[in-house]
Scaffold this motif. Sequence first.
Motif, PDB file in Angstrom:
ATOM      1  N   ASP A  37       1.005  -1.162  -0.097  1.00 43.51           N
ATOM      2  CA  ASP A  37      -0.021  -0.065  -0.215  1.00 43.51           C
ATOM      3  C   ASP A  37       0.921   1.206   0.092  1.00 43.51           C
ATOM      4  O   ASP A  37       0.731   2.463  -0.803  1.00 43.51           O
ATOM      5  N   ASP A  38       1.840   1.310   0.729  1.00 41.81           N
ATOM      6  CA  ASP A  38       2.770   2.396   0.769  1.00 41.81           C
ATOM      7  C   ASP A  38       3.642   2.447  -0.517  1.00 41.81           C
ATOM      8  O   ASP A  38       3.866   3.611  -0.846  1.00 41.81           O
ATOM      9  N   ASP A  39       3.848   1.393  -1.216  1.00 36.92           N
ATOM     10  CA  ASP A  39       4.302   1.694  -2.539  1.00 36.92           C
ATOM     11  C   ASP A  39       3.445   2.429  -3.746  1.00 36.92           C
ATOM     12  O   ASP A  39       3.918   2.780  -4.562  1.00 36.92           O
ATOM     13  N   LYS A  40       2.270   2.074  -3.217  1.00 42.13           N
ATOM     14  CA  LYS A  40       1.285   2.837  -4.316  1.00 42.13           C
ATOM     15  C   LYS A  40       1.087   4.258  -3.798  1.00 42.13           C
ATOM     16  O   LYS A  40       0.015   5.013  -4.347  1.00 42.13           O
ATOM     17  N   GLY A  41       1.886   4.745  -2.919  1.00 39.90           N
ATOM     18  CA  GLY A  41       1.723   6.261  -2.517  1.00 39.90           C
ATOM     19  C   GLY A  41       0.700   6.623  -1.316  1.00 39.90           C
ATOM     20  O   GLY A  41       0.434   7.730  -1.226  1.00 39.90           O
ATOM     21  N   ILE A  42       0.245   5.609  -0.809  1.00 41.38           N
ATOM     22  CA  ILE A  42      -0.756   5.675   0.214  1.00 41.38           C
ATOM     23  C   ILE A  42       0.052   5.886   1.753  1.00 41.38           C
ATOM     24  O   ILE A  42       0.836   5.341   2.110  1.00 41.38           O
TER      25      ILE A  42
END
Length: 177
Positions: A37-42
């Motif tokens: 999820d953090d790789d998606k910019g979240i």
Amino acid sequence: MYTCTICGYKGLEIESYGKDYPSGEVCSCCGFQFGEDDDKGISHDGWRESWIEKGCPFWYIPDCPENWNVEKQLKEIGVVYKKSDVIKNSCPVCEFDGLFEPAYDEEYGYPSDDICPCCGFQFGLDDYPNKNKGIQKWRENWILGGCQWHFKPDKPAEWSPRPQLTNLVNPQYESHQ
């Protein structure tokens, strides 16, 4: 066990961010997947805010602790939260005001498909084919059955059906005066 940096849940099996890479684990409480999820910019704050706006639903119910206290859990990571501060979505069957989203879409009236944790009514299933009859019949059965809480892990410690029943009776009484 490790603590989720987003929601404070102390049930992660792997440290969220190891020496060289994120764990890839999904938090059973808030549903955030570290490294995905953090790789998606979240952002962590963005995910937490969204999760809180939804009423802090426990993502993977089988892992939910018996006496789960989300306010205490968030406080332990420095987040002040009161469930009563969240927008209330009431169940049209039992008047429980803690649904994660409105039972029916305001614009088109589509059901949410959620299940009320209090009375167990599923919007879009138990109201088919006649919404009003389905709601009325379920309410009657819920009351005749003693107003039992349906989903035990979500039952508030101090819950009583009395205020909900008062909300159900008052509008009916007022319309007959």
